[in-house]
Design an enzyme around this catalytic site. Sequence first.
Site, short mmCIF file in Angstrom:
data_model
loop_
_atom_site.label_atom_id
_atom_site.label_comp_id
_atom_site.label_asym_id
_atom_site.label_seq_id
_atom_site.Cartn_x
_atom_site.Cartn_y
_atom_site.Cartn_z
N GLN A 1 -6.49 -5.83 -0.19
CA GLN A 1 -7.05 -6.93 -0.94
C GLN A 1 -6.10 -8.14 -0.97
O GLN A 1 -4.90 -8.03 -0.78
CB GLN A 1 -7.37 -6.49 -2.37
CG GLN A 1 -8.56 -5.56 -2.49
CD GLN A 1 -8.23 -4.13 -2.19
OE1 GLN A 1 -7.08 -3.76 -1.99
NE2 GLN A 1 -9.26 -3.28 -2.13
N HIS B 1 -11.02 -1.88 -11.72
CA HIS B 1 -10.30 -1.16 -12.78
C HIS B 1 -10.47 -1.72 -14.19
O HIS B 1 -9.74 -1.31 -15.08
CB HIS B 1 -8.80 -1.08 -12.47
CG HIS B 1 -8.46 -0.53 -11.14
ND1 HIS B 1 -9.06 0.59 -10.61
CD2 HIS B 1 -7.58 -0.96 -10.19
CE1 HIS B 1 -8.56 0.82 -9.40
NE2 HIS B 1 -7.66 -0.10 -9.12
N GLU C 1 -13.30 -0.47 -7.55
CA GLU C 1 -12.90 0.85 -8.02
C GLU C 1 -12.98 0.84 -9.53
O GLU C 1 -12.46 -0.08 -10.19
CB GLU C 1 -11.47 1.18 -7.58
CG GLU C 1 -11.34 1.47 -6.10
CD GLU C 1 -9.90 1.81 -5.70
OE1 GLU C 1 -9.70 2.18 -4.54
OE2 GLU C 1 -8.99 1.70 -6.56
#
Length: 589
Positions: free
Chosen positions: A153, A463, A484
């Site tokens: 990323q 997250h 995620e």
Amino acid sequence: MSTLLATITAVGLVGALAPALQAQAAVPTNDVPDFGGNVKVYDQSTPASTIQADVDAAFNAQLRSSTAQFGSQRYAFLFKPGSYGRVWANLGFYTSVAGLGKNPDDVTISGALNVDSGWNAGDEKNATQNFWRSAENLSVAPEGGTDRWAVSQAAPMRRVHIKGNLTMGPSNQDGGQGYSSGGYIADSKVDGTVTSGSQQQWYTRNSTLGSWQGGNWNMVFSGVQGAPANDFSKSYTTLSSTPVTREKPYLYVDSSNKYHVFVPSLRTNSAGVTWPNTPGTDIPMRNFYVAHPGDSAATINTALAQGLNLFFTPGTYQLNAALNVTRPDTVVTGIGFPTLVPTAGNAVLTTADVSGVNVSNLVVDAGTQNSAQLVRLGTSGSHVDHASDPQSIQDVFFRVGSSIQGKASTTLQVDADDTLVDHIWAWRADHGGAATGWNVNTGATGVEVNGDDVLATGLFVEHYQKYEVLWNGNRGRTIFFQNEMPYDVPDNASWQSPTGAGYAAYKVASGVTNHEIWGGGVYCFFNTNPSVHADRAFETPTGSGIRAHGLVTVSLGDTGTISSVINGVGGAVPTPVGNTAPNRLASYN
């Protein structure tokens, strides 16, 4: 002409406004600014050995370092037009390489822009932490015919011409370890074959490729000539064009060695690269305030109030108040991953509900005192049509927890209608230079969209502790989403949404009637408590105006459960076959 009067003339400020500006102290500007000691500028007369020594010194200082990932080092290597001898540039954290021509082919490097695994202490066998590095506006003649760009990323490649092949997996990928988790390419050309290798997901936008090989979970293409055909069974989600684009502003130098920032024009339903001869607007550097670390929010706001644009040099900026952008078409950009940090629970940047503001090339770290938002675009509750000249935010990377035990309720809030969100990584850190944890680096939402007709192209959000993307505006569109869920959920009792177990990663509010997403991936890794589960990855209203294409869920290492893909539709992960196998849903509604 004085600097202030030149600024007034350049931005067209006349009448009653000019005397008010003259009453302020002029902020100095220059067409040949001081970019600071972390920026190296080369021309054809620079020996290749000098360039090589510089890039080696930057990389070797962080080789197998346990602190470099969240360090203060910042590097930008800039090349004036010309052809350069062999340069093998290993790019580490916070390193940018860019050409200073009007077009990528104005600068050619023979050798490599190389990103690989094996350098990161404690994580040497994969490339999943190859964050915060970039390449832009140049061409590469790769040694041996293939360039390696094994990034994850926050590592954009824009306006780059690879005169050969490009591989995006690390050199050890065939040893069974070489994972990588990117990534983003736009306005670029690869003459040969792009091989995605071990990349879990990737978004390529408005580019030209010889061909593409590989695909794991979520490979998305929009406006890409040479892209594979749409086939989600092979992980490919392909759109022939991108609905709206405006490529990121870039720095260049003219024949008189004066600097400019070029702002490309808005395009609709476009494909392929913008260059050569990219249409757009040229802004001389004298119309920018060039900021340096140590500048206060008050100083920078004075420059903005005088009608100047804003250019950040590499370093960290401690800001006790938000930078307030109120003038239409203001450009806020920088080089070398300049990092903005709030010190008083404030936002670091806000914009008024005006047209054309362009924000790019920043890292934003949450401070230790909670901020309601870190960046806010537009005015809450205001809906003005900006379709012909939208605000945009590009290559801006948010962190809640890194070297700081930061806190932020929302990192990016988009209130302005028609905004273009083009390559964002909003990250509540799962690791950092400072300790992280469920009650330590708190962050509820990565991106909240309240404006109507907002388009996101390349949305990476990870997250956060509640809805990671919360979309309240109507007629929103997203092309590529990667997420995620939070690793560190202690138990389901601590993580309950209004509609059931856990929070969907991507939530479209119940009042929305039209929304569409292409290429969305949501993964879980509940390693603190593997018994944690989420009822769904995506949550939307139902109805004919809500559409999704190419959604995928994955339980990483089969650690934790996502029970459905969207609204109870689609199977669960882990799948019965196990071994981190993805679950795919080609279409919804």
